[in-house]
Design a protein around this motif. Structure first.
Motif, PDB file in Angstrom:
ATOM      1  N   VAL A  25       0.845  -1.198   0.000  1.00 34.99           N
ATOM      2  CA  VAL A  25       0.000   0.000   0.000  1.00 34.99           C
ATOM      3  C   VAL A  25       0.881   1.250   0.000  1.00 34.99           C
ATOM      4  N   ASP A  26       0.264   2.362  -0.388  1.00 33.45           N
ATOM      5  CA  ASP A  26       0.897   3.673  -0.273  1.00 33.45           C
ATOM      6  C   ASP A  26       0.403   4.286   1.035  1.00 33.45           C
ATOM      7  N   ALA A  27       1.296   4.416   2.007  1.00 26.50           N
ATOM      8  CA  ALA A  27       0.902   4.884   3.338  1.00 26.50           C
ATOM      9  C   ALA A  27       0.238   6.254   3.285  1.00 26.50           C
ATOM     10  N   LYS A  32      -0.636   5.661  13.231  1.00 26.59           N
ATOM     11  CA  LYS A  32       0.693   5.328  13.763  1.00 26.59           C
ATOM     12  C   LYS A  32       1.297   4.127  13.034  1.00 26.59           C
ATOM     13  N   MET A  33       0.478   3.114  12.755  1.00 22.09           N
ATOM     14  CA  MET A  33       0.985   1.929  12.048  1.00 22.09           C
ATOM     15  C   MET A  33       1.473   2.287  10.651  1.00 22.09           C
ATOM     16  N   LEU A  34       0.706   3.111   9.962  1.00 21.49           N
ATOM     17  CA  LEU A  34       1.107   3.513   8.611  1.00 21.49           C
ATOM     18  C   LEU A  34       2.384   4.347   8.649  1.00 21.49           C
ATOM     19  N   THR A  35       2.509   5.181   9.678  1.00 20.20           N
ATOM     20  CA  THR A  35       3.745   5.950   9.853  1.00 20.20           C
ATOM     21  C   THR A  35       4.925   5.009  10.066  1.00 20.20           C
ATOM     22  N   PRO A  66      15.514   4.977  12.012  1.00 17.94           N
ATOM     23  CA  PRO A  66      15.407   5.226  13.465  1.00 17.94           C
ATOM     24  C   PRO A  66      14.027   5.717  13.884  1.00 17.94           C
ATOM     25  N   ASP A  67      13.300   6.415  12.981  1.00 18.00           N
ATOM     26  CA  ASP A  67      11.985   6.943  13.353  1.00 18.00           C
ATOM     27  C   ASP A  67      10.982   5.838  13.660  1.00 18.00           C
ATOM     28  N   PHE A  68      11.215   4.656  13.101  1.00 19.51           N
ATOM     29  CA  PHE A  68      10.303   3.522  13.326  1.00 19.51           C
ATOM     30  C   PHE A  68      10.136   3.255  14.824  1.00 19.51           C
ATOM     31  N   MET A  69      11.227   3.290  15.568  1.00 22.02           N
ATOM     32  CA  MET A  69      11.183   2.963  16.985  1.00 22.02           C
ATOM     33  C   MET A  69      10.357   3.981  17.776  1.00 22.02           C
ATOM     34  N   TYR A  70      10.448   5.261  17.405  1.00 19.66           N
ATOM     35  CA  TYR A  70       9.730   6.282  18.178  1.00 19.66           C
ATOM     36  C   TYR A  70       8.214   6.122  18.028  1.00 19.66           C
ATOM     37  N   SER A  71       7.763   5.779  16.830  1.00 15.56           N
ATOM     38  CA  SER A  71       6.329   5.502  16.657  1.00 15.56           C
ATOM     39  C   SER A  71       5.944   4.228  17.396  1.00 15.56           C
ATOM     40  N   SER A  72       6.851   3.239  17.415  1.00 16.82           N
ATOM     41  CA  SER A  72       6.588   2.004  18.138  1.00 16.82           C
ATOM     42  C   SER A  72       6.415   2.268  19.632  1.00 16.82           C
ATOM     43  N   MET A  73       7.217   3.159  20.170  1.00 19.63           N
ATOM     44  CA  MET A  73       7.104   3.507  21.592  1.00 19.63           C
ATOM     45  C   MET A  73       5.752   4.147  21.893  1.00 19.63           C
TER      46      MET A  73
END
Length: 615
Positions: free
Chosen positions: A287-289, A322-325, A333-340
């Motif tokens: 998909v296109d987020a 948040k999931m799409l982000t 590295p930004d992946f982890m901040y949304s995961s938190m």
């Protein structure tokens, strides 16, 4: 829309109520009469003459019985409300009318709420309303509430009924005047977040007030104040529910953040003597987020006037955003901040428990002696458990998929995916089947049996309760061993160090050298935690188990948690929707709830045990 409130119009409404039907009719000037079903109360809002107040009108829309009209329609309203009140008082012995209005010419000293009630005494109904309104906090402060006479409702050109008629027919006329802090006084526009928050809290206060009135004054004995909410759900709600589900169904989050080259990466990592950070590859994004986010925020959730359902939908939209982000930021590295934000982090108390488990349980020395169950045999056992669920509910359309691009076990969209190289100890096979099939697949189809699709796609943050239930099911069937507990604790410790900036190599070596995990287990834990760029989800297993044990210790039942993929603080919402007959009884029960030999373990849970007592 009708031109005027005629006697014929009033007779049709009264006839519908006499037959137990819903009333949903437009009134002149954009007004509305909505009565979900025969109920012994009615909320009223009248737009001031020449100055419509749509913001304050919103406060009555959360009710199951209300009228929105114009002040100048008072004579016709008197006949309409009188006819409704007479019919409902005949059915229920009494009738409550609560008129909501904005305070005119509010000053800094004007209380936030002013209750207009009978002058001669303060009945319990008014005491309940005052108490509930006082509990509402704005900016951390309790609300100011004043109770005055309702004489202004009974006299003058805007009065509906004289006091004598109210007493004669067992009607109670109350007023609730709101200080319009939810509107910008200079521009006249509403503050949407404050309006929404106030509306939700006032709706609950009114339902509790009506519940008290009904319990004391009428023959109608509701089982709970939430049962006074709407039972009918309009088509726009189901449409929005379907739109959110459609977006959720377009991507499989866990599969998209799980490496497809796990075996190759492990071989390279081993070859480098654990000195080179592995490179992971992932499935192509289907998909296109950005486009999905556009669709997500085009869904008109603000049009849902039911506060409970609107909250569910807003909460889900926030999670999908948040999931799409995270998917757009995968391998950065930004992946982890949304995961938190989405899955939380590890607080000091959880870290202390995890480290305590690792200190209390010695490293396993029997790994080489453990008998592994062949993947085809495990898949066959899982299919048997799925067949057990199908016997309870024909709607179960699940199965087992064995694939070489899966690491371990993953349930996605109600199906169990098993990696061809999955190493499953035979003594833990049934425990893992209860974890994956008896919890994850079961709650998926319990949720799918509900009219509200959010219960099977998952409420935001549902993973914590889900994994807590799944791990507890392992213990109930006798398959939660010490090594499994060490792994759950190690995941917490690894997530903690991940969020503190620890590298993949350091996390791996800590597990291998400090906590004495074998190389492959240390790799699996580290890969899971660092995948995608840093996934904090694996801390929810132990955290969810701890919270679940506390919940059961308080005397709460396990079965309501299985209604779908919900988080623990959603239980009051789910219970409300059950009281309102929006949700149905669950069709599926896990095997352990039907096994009398496991009953003593449930008794232990009620007595209260900690994660250390599970070993």
């Amino acid at each position: 829309m009708i031109d005027s409130i005629t006697d014929h119009f009033i007779q049709k409404i009264t006839k519908s109520l006499r037959r137990g039907k819903q009333v949903h009719r437009r009134l002149p000037g954009g007004g509305l009469v909505y009565i979900d079903r025969p109920l012994p109360f009615l909320l009223l809002f009248r737009h001031p003459a020449g100055n419509p107040d749509h913001a304050t009108a919103d406060f009555v829309k959360a009710s199951a019985s209300y009228i929105i009209a114009q002040e100048e329609q008072t004579p016709e309203l008197t006949r309409l409300i009188g006819s409704i009140a007479e019919e409902m008082a005949h059915q229920f012995d009494a009738f409550l009318i609560l008129e909501i209005k904005a305070a005119p010419q509010a000053t800094p000293t004007t209380p936030l709420f002013r209750i207009l009630g009978p002058k001669e005494q303060l009945p319990t109904t008014i005491s309940t309303l005052q108490h509930e309104l006082e509990q509402i906090k704005i900016g951390g402060f309790h609300s100011s509430v004043e109770t005055v006479s309702n004489q202004e409702l009974l006299e003058g050109p805007l009065s509906l009924f004289p006091e004598e008629k109210l007493k004669k027919h067992s009607y109670l006329m109350l007023g609730l005047e709101l200080k319009p802090i939810y509107v910008n006084q200079e521009t006249g526009t509403a503050y949407p977040l404050l309006l929404r928050t106030l509306r939700e809290k006032i709706a609950a206060a009114i339902k509790k007030t009506v519940f008290d009135f009904l319990s004391v004054q009428t023959s109608h004995k509701p089982i709970h104040f939430q049962s006074l909410g709407r039972q009918a759900v309009n088509r726009s709600v189901w449409k929005i529910d379907k739109q959110l589900t459609s977006i959720s169904d377009q991507f499989r989050f866990l599969l998209l953040v799980t490496p497809v080259n796990n075996n190759e990466a492990w071989a390279e990592f081993k070859k480098s003597n654990y000195s080179q950070t592995p490179t992971f590859f992932y499935r192509l994004m289907p998909v296109d987020a950005d486009q999905l986010k556009r669709k997500l925020y085009n869904i008109p959730i603000e049009k849902v006037d039911d506060p409970t359902l609107a909250y569910l939908f807003r909460d889900k939209r926030h999670e999908l955003d948040k999931m799409l982000t995270m998917l757009a930021d995968r391998n950065t590295p930004d992946f982890m901040y949304s995961s938190m934000q989405l899955f939380g982090t590890v607080d000091d108390q959880l870290l202390k428990v995890a480290e305590g488990i690792l200190a209390a349980i010695p490293a396993s020395t029997r790994e080489a002696d453990v008998e592994l169950i062949p993947v085809p045999e495990f898949a066959a056992l899982a299919e048997q458990e799925i067949a057990f669920l199908k016997k309870q509910y024909a709607g179960v359309d699940s199965g087992v998929v064995v694939s070489d691009d899966i690491v371990g076990l993953i349930v996605s969209k109600g199906r169990l995916h098993v990696g061809t190289d999955a190493k499953i100890p035979r003594h833990r096979a049934q425990a893992l089947i209860q974890h994956e099939v008896g919890t994850h697949i079961l709650t998926y189809y319990n949720g799918k049996a509900q009219p509200l699709q959010q219960l099977y796609i998952g409420s935001p943050g549902y993973e914590e309760l889900q994994e807590g239930l799944a791990v507890l099911s392992e213990w109930l069937v006798g398959g939660l061993d010490q090594e499994r507990m060490r792994i759950l604790a190690a995941r917490v410790v690894s997530v903690y160090h991940l969020t503190k900036g620890c590298s993949f190599i350091d996390n791996f070596l800590r597990l291998k050298e400090t906590y004495k995990f074998d190389e492959e287990t240390a790799w699996d834990i580290t890969m899971r935690v660092h995948r995608g760029g840093g996934l904090t989800k694996d801390a929810v297993y132990l955290r969810g188990l701890i919270h679940l044990l506390n919940y059961l210790k308080e005397g709460n039942a396990l079965e309501p948690l299985l209604i779908g993929k919900i988080r623990q603080d959603y239980l009051p919402i789910v219970q409300e929707l059950i009281y309102r007959n929006v949700l149905r009884p669950v069709p599926l029960k896990p095997r352990y709830l039907l096994d009398p030999t496991i009953k003593p373990k449930f008794e232990k849970l009620k007595e209260g045990i900690t994660v250390f007592n599970l070993l």
